[in-house]
Design a protein around this motif. Structure first.
Motif, PDB file in Angstrom:
ATOM      1  N   TYR A   1      21.351  40.085  26.929  1.00 37.82           N
ATOM      2  CA  TYR A   1      21.987  39.489  25.830  1.00 37.82           C
ATOM      3  C   TYR A   1      21.392  39.806  24.722  1.00 37.82           C
ATOM      4  CZ  TYR A   1      24.519  36.929  29.379  1.00 37.82           C
ATOM      5  OH  TYR A   1      25.327  36.427  30.459  1.00 37.82           O
TER       6      TYR A   1
ATOM      7  N   ALA B   1      21.795  43.627  23.749  1.00 39.38           N
ATOM      8  CA  ALA B   1      23.251  43.945  23.530  1.00 39.38           C
ATOM      9  C   ALA B   1      23.176  43.491  21.669  1.00 39.38           C
ATOM     10  CB  ALA B   1      24.078  43.261  24.216  1.00 39.38           C
TER      11      ALA B   1
ATOM     12  N   LEU C   1      29.563  36.279  28.230  1.00 43.24           N
ATOM     13  CA  LEU C   1      29.979  37.813  27.662  1.00 43.24           C
ATOM     14  C   LEU C   1      30.774  37.323  26.614  1.00 43.24           C
ATOM     15  CD1 LEU C   1      30.361  39.595  31.040  1.00 43.24           C
ATOM     16  CD2 LEU C   1      28.378  39.907  29.486  1.00 43.24           C
ATOM     17  N   MET C   2      31.852  36.568  26.753  1.00 45.47           N
ATOM     18  CA  MET C   2      32.682  36.316  25.344  1.00 45.47           C
ATOM     19  C   MET C   2      31.943  35.834  24.075  1.00 45.47           C
ATOM     20  SD  MET C   2      35.767  34.388  27.537  1.00 45.47           S
ATOM     21  CE  MET C   2      36.847  34.086  26.201  1.00 45.47           C
ATOM     22  N   TYR C   3      30.953  35.062  24.433  1.00 40.39           N
ATOM     23  CA  TYR C   3      30.068  34.455  23.353  1.00 40.39           C
ATOM     24  C   TYR C   3      29.313  35.683  22.872  1.00 40.39           C
ATOM     25  CZ  TYR C   3      26.288  32.271  20.807  1.00 40.39           C
ATOM     26  OH  TYR C   3      25.232  31.892  20.077  1.00 40.39           O
ATOM     27  N   ILE C   4      28.571  36.591  23.491  1.00 42.43           N
ATOM     28  CA  ILE C   4      27.857  37.666  22.879  1.00 42.43           C
ATOM     29  C   ILE C   4      28.832  38.533  22.129  1.00 42.43           C
ATOM     30  CG2 ILE C   4      26.560  39.631  23.646  1.00 42.43           C
ATOM     31  CD1 ILE C   4      25.250  37.020  23.957  1.00 42.43           C
ATOM     32  N   ALA C   5      30.034  38.721  22.732  1.00 40.64           N
ATOM     33  CA  ALA C   5      30.861  39.752  22.019  1.00 40.64           C
ATOM     34  C   ALA C   5      31.328  39.243  20.628  1.00 40.64           C
ATOM     35  CB  ALA C   5      32.149  39.831  23.062  1.00 40.64           C
ATOM     36  N   ASP C   6      31.438  37.587  20.612  1.00 44.73           N
ATOM     37  CA  ASP C   6      32.043  36.902  19.376  1.00 44.73           C
ATOM     38  C   ASP C   6      30.694  37.348  18.440  1.00 44.73           C
ATOM     39  OD1 ASP C   6      33.962  35.719  17.812  1.00 44.73           O
ATOM     40  OD2 ASP C   6      32.588  33.892  18.027  1.00 44.73           O
ATOM     41  N   GLU C   7      29.393  37.318  18.870  1.00 45.31           N
ATOM     42  CA  GLU C   7      28.556  37.034  18.005  1.00 45.31           C
ATOM     43  C   GLU C   7      28.347  38.602  17.464  1.00 45.31           C
ATOM     44  OE1 GLU C   7      26.301  34.681  17.101  1.00 45.31           O
ATOM     45  OE2 GLU C   7      27.863  33.650  17.829  1.00 45.31           O
ATOM     46  N   LEU C   8      28.500  39.571  18.133  1.00 41.77           N
ATOM     47  CA  LEU C   8      28.382  41.099  17.703  1.00 41.77           C
ATOM     48  C   LEU C   8      29.709  41.175  16.666  1.00 41.77           C
ATOM     49  CD1 LEU C   8      27.882  42.876  20.986  1.00 41.77           C
ATOM     50  CD2 LEU C   8      26.397  42.710  19.111  1.00 41.77           C
ATOM     51  N   ARG C   9      30.744  40.439  17.011  1.00 39.91           N
ATOM     52  CA  ARG C   9      31.876  40.641  15.826  1.00 39.91           C
ATOM     53  C   ARG C   9      31.491  40.232  14.753  1.00 39.91           C
ATOM     54  NH1 ARG C   9      35.302  37.343  13.539  1.00 39.91           N
ATOM     55  NH2 ARG C   9      34.737  35.635  14.954  1.00 39.91           N
TER      56      ARG C   9
END
Length: 227
Positions: free
Chosen positions: A7, A10, A33-41
């Motif tokens: 994580y 990423a 995974l959704m949380y990590i994706a949102d943090e990247l956004r």
């Protein structure tokens, strides 16, 4: 492997390996995974706004010689149901799109054996003359490869001509799974993985934004999704 380590990598925008991707697929909870994706956004779009665009998908033609195994759309040349979309149909569909607040045309179609570069450049110019504010998100790597083959040209020359005639951005259809084993089974008539990537690199060099679509859940393995 530890999930937290992956994580963090990423979140640092580090590329993960195939093995690490498979590990995440098999072990990481979807919510994490959704949380990590949102943090990247949030890192890439710090103003906190999520945007979208209203567009319409219009097909140039349903005539295609790619013979993809999953396609129920195409018709072979000479088929009674074969068509090439005429300009009046485009006008009707674009007018409807504008009325609903849309501003972009997602323009795609089959690999017609007789429609070369001049067909598309003429069409793009016509549409831009009629609708100067219309955004053309059109064709894709397989179609560019097909046109290049018909013209005995290069990817660069074809993309430059399309851009000069009004192409605003290049969609990413036909990616399916970028592994040639899979592509030979489901879409043998389309360009291979390397050519798909090469065309996208040319598009980027020529200043076009692009997208990519992945079709999964058929004959590919989990690992092939990460190659």
């Amino acid at each position: 492997m530890m999930l937290d380590d992956l994580y963090q990598r990423a979140l640092n925008f580090e590329f993960l390996s195939e093995d690490e991707g498979v590990f995440l697929f098999e072990n990481a909870p979807l919510a994490e995974l959704m949380y990590i994706a949102d943090e990247l956004r949030k890192k890439q779009v710090p103003h906190g706004k999520v945007t979208w665009i209203i567009d319409r998908n219009v097909n140039t033609t349903n005539v295609c010689i790619a013979n993809c195994k999953f396609c129920n759309f195409y018709r072979v040349p000479g088929h009674a149901e074969a068509y090439i979309t005429d300009i009046e149909t485009y006008k009707t569909k674009i007018d409807q799109t504008f009325r609903f607040g849309g501003e972009q045309l997602l323009l795609q179609g089959g690999h017609h054996p007789s429609l070369g570069l001049s067909f598309y450049t003429t069409l793009f110019r016509q549409l831009k003359e009629l609708y100067p504010n219309l955004k053309l998100h059109a064709l894709g790597p397989p179609e560019v490869a097909h046109i290049t083959k018909l013209e005995k040209s290069t990817h660069t020359e074809v993309i430059r001509a399309l851009k000069a005639s009004g192409l605003d951005s290049l969609p990413g259809p036909g990616a399916e799974i970028l592994t040639d084993r899979v592509r030979r089974l489901i879409s043998k008539g389309k360009c291979g993985s390397q050519e798909w990537l090469d065309i996208m690199r040319v598009a980027h060099k020529e200043g076009l934004t692009t997208s990519a679509t992945m079709m999964f859940g058929h004959v590919e393995t989990v690992r092939e999704r990460f190659e």
